[in-house]
Design a protein around this motif. Structure first.
Motif, PDB file in Angstrom:
ATOM      1  N   GLU A 337       0.828  -1.211   0.000  1.00  0.00           N
ATOM      2  CA  GLU A 337       0.000   0.000   0.000  1.00  0.00           C
ATOM      3  C   GLU A 337       0.863   1.262   0.000  1.00  0.00           C
ATOM      4  O   GLU A 337       0.589   2.209  -0.730  1.00  0.00           O
ATOM      5  N   LEU A 371      -5.449   1.763  -4.431  1.00  0.00           N
ATOM      6  CA  LEU A 371      -5.209   2.090  -3.027  1.00  0.00           C
ATOM      7  C   LEU A 371      -6.429   1.650  -2.229  1.00  0.00           C
ATOM      8  O   LEU A 371      -7.565   1.929  -2.619  1.00  0.00           O
ATOM      9  N   TYR A 372      -6.202   0.980  -1.114  1.00  0.00           N
ATOM     10  CA  TYR A 372      -7.318   0.422  -0.346  1.00  0.00           C
ATOM     11  C   TYR A 372      -7.675   1.268   0.878  1.00  0.00           C
ATOM     12  O   TYR A 372      -8.787   1.183   1.377  1.00  0.00           O
TER      13      TYR A 372
END
Length: 516
Positions: A337, A371-372
């Motif tokens: 990430e 992107l989480y």
């Protein structure tokens, strides 16, 4: 920040490269024979009214009729129409509007057919240049842009750029402009006016009023379509819009153009006239300052980033699409990430630069790496918005979608800058065809026969692609051995990976290349 302007004058074109800390930020290319440029003012004839579009098609002399929508007429259209009509037939005697009685504004949601009709002569300004198969986009609200302000006839309003945030300065500028501007002329104060002396602002206003007077006199007895006022050339316009205290130098490769720029600076920024330098080097000025290399890097389909990641930029009829790829970028021990965020942030800053540099407009979709974390998506969105803050073109950046795509729109006023960064293949010279490989042996043997026979040379070395080197030296007897039997002179064969497949050179016994 150091800002340099590199100007190359070529046949039929002047190219301007704006460098910020030696990084290419803007590229402008102006044809010597200028067509329909943004800001040009025309006396035009309405060709056709289209009620369904609430617009009209107007003849300004372009092969395609120009487009004028009702919303682009401007609230003071009636005054503009009467002024142009009176200037043409002589009933209006002066360009000053102090005795002009302003008509009421046209309705905001009105119908164009109620305001103008076919065959009517009107005063219009180019708002968008012709792009692809479309003609110019027009506005009937004529404005004249200066270094410190924009003059808006038939208005009594004074507006100030929102980027000037100091309330004391805003009050000073407004009081000054109210005191010096003529009646029935509106003024929009530009960001450049902040902190400037009243004398500078008065000179700028005087110059704009002189241009308005030139327009007025050019209207007398004019027959449409006719250009009655031309916008400044791109060189002067760039100086007007971007010149500031950070400018360190202006390099020009033509002496006459350098003198013209010096004269322009004497009028708009006398303290900066000493930064103009005439470049006299033998190397192309864009090569000398590294502009051409950066153009090659920035205008291709694939644009590399310093980290090893890269962008793929493709243009379709409807929009531009940009894909962000991690490439050879290694995140080390970082989690996925964090690595994705770093790449996306770097890409966002580069994309903002490329949008200005390539002047890309319309709808633009950017596919960032997923992107989480919601906070990381907010960081990415803010980074892109901040990077585009200095972009003078109107734009709107939406937050990332569920799929990680950011959509944005950017105003398009002139055709996108397109530069072909590809080069002709050195083997086929761009034809897509090469000589039959079997003929290369005959070509080489003819060259060796000429050097051994007519030139009586010996100790030759043949440099070819490794594939051909293997072909000439393998087997018994090899082609190399057959050459020895033929000329009784040994030819050394050397495989060179830098050679094209069907390329070859011959060196003499001293290692010097022999011209063939």
């Amino acid at each position: 920040m150091n800002i340099d302007l590199i100007i190359r004058s070529g046949e039929g074109e002047v190219a301007l490269a704006l460098m910020k800390d030696k990084v290419l930020a803007e590229l402008h290319r102006e044809k010597t024979e200028r067509g329909f440029a943004v800001g040009d003012v025309y006396l035009a004839k309405v060709r056709k009214v289209a009620p369904g579009l609430n617009a009209a098609f107007v003849d300004v002399g372009h092969e395609k009729d120009a487009f004028l929508h009702y919303f682009d007429l401007g609230p003071q259209y009636r005054n503009s129409y009467k002024f142009a009509k009176g200037a043409v037939n002589g009933t209006v005697q002066t360009s000053l509007l102090h005795d002009w009685k302003l008509d009421t504004d046209i309705p905001k949601e009105g119908k164009l057919a109620d305001v103008l009709s076919a065959s009517q002569n009107i005063l219009v300004q180019i708002a968008k240049e012709p792009i692809s198969t479309k003609g110019p986009r027009l506005t009937a609200e004529v404005t004249l842009a200066g270094r410190y302000m924009v003059l808006v006839p038939f208005m009594n309003k004074t507006s100030i750029s929102s980027r000037i945030t100091d309330e004391v300065e805003r009050k000073r500028l407004k009081e000054l402009m109210v005191a010096i501007k003529p009646k029935n002329f509106g003024v929009i104060i530009r960001t450049n006016a902040e902190g400037k002396r009243s004398e500078d602002l008065e000179n700028d206003l005087r110059t704009l009023l002189q241009r308005w007077d030139t327009l007025f006199h050019n209207l007398r007895n004019a027959q449409p379509p006719k250009k009655v006022l031309g916008e400044l050339d791109r060189t002067s316009a760039v100086l007007r819009d971007v010149l500031n205290k950070n400018f360190t130098s202006i390099h020009v490769d033509e002496e006459l153009l350098a003198e013209e720029i010096t004269q322009t600076l004497e009028k708009i920024a006398p303290e900066k006239k000493g930064i103009v330098k005439h470049y006299k080097g033998k190397l192309d000025i864009f090569d000398n300052f590294g502009v051409n290399k950066q153009i090659k890097q920035a205008f291709g389909k694939q644009v590399m980033l310093t980290s090893g990641a890269y962008l793929i930029i493709e243009k379709t009829e409807a929009m531009h699409v940009i894909d962000v790829n991690s490439g050879s970028r290694k995140g080390g021990n970082q989690e996925q990430e964090k690595n994705a965020l770093d790449i996306n942030v770097e890409a966002a800053k580069e994309i903002a630069r490329l949008l200005r540099l390539r002047d890309m407009g319309g709808i633009i979709c950017i596919d960032f790496i997923d992107l989480y974390e919601p906070e990381n998506r907010r960081i990415l969105h803010k980074t892109l918005k901040d990077a585009m803050e200095d972009d003078k073109a109107k734009h709107n950046v939406l937050p990332p979608s569920r799929f990680g795509v950011i959509e944005l729109t950017r105003q398009r006023v002139r055709p996108e800058t397109e530069i072909d960064t590809s080069e002709n293949c050195p083997t086929c010279n761009g034809t897509g065809e090469v000589s039959a490989p079997v003929l290369i042996v005959d070509e080489i043997e003819n060259a060796l026969n000429y050097l051994h026979g007519e030139k009586q040379m010996s100790g030759l070395t043949l440099s070819v692609h490794p594939f051909l080197a293997a072909y000439f030296t393998k087997g018994l007897p090899s082609i190399q051995h057959k050459w020895w039997w033929r000329w009784r002179k040994w030819v050394k064969v050397k495989g060179e990976g830098s050679h094209q497949y069907l390329d070859f050179t011959v060196q003499d016994s001293a290692g010097n290349e022999v011209p063939l």
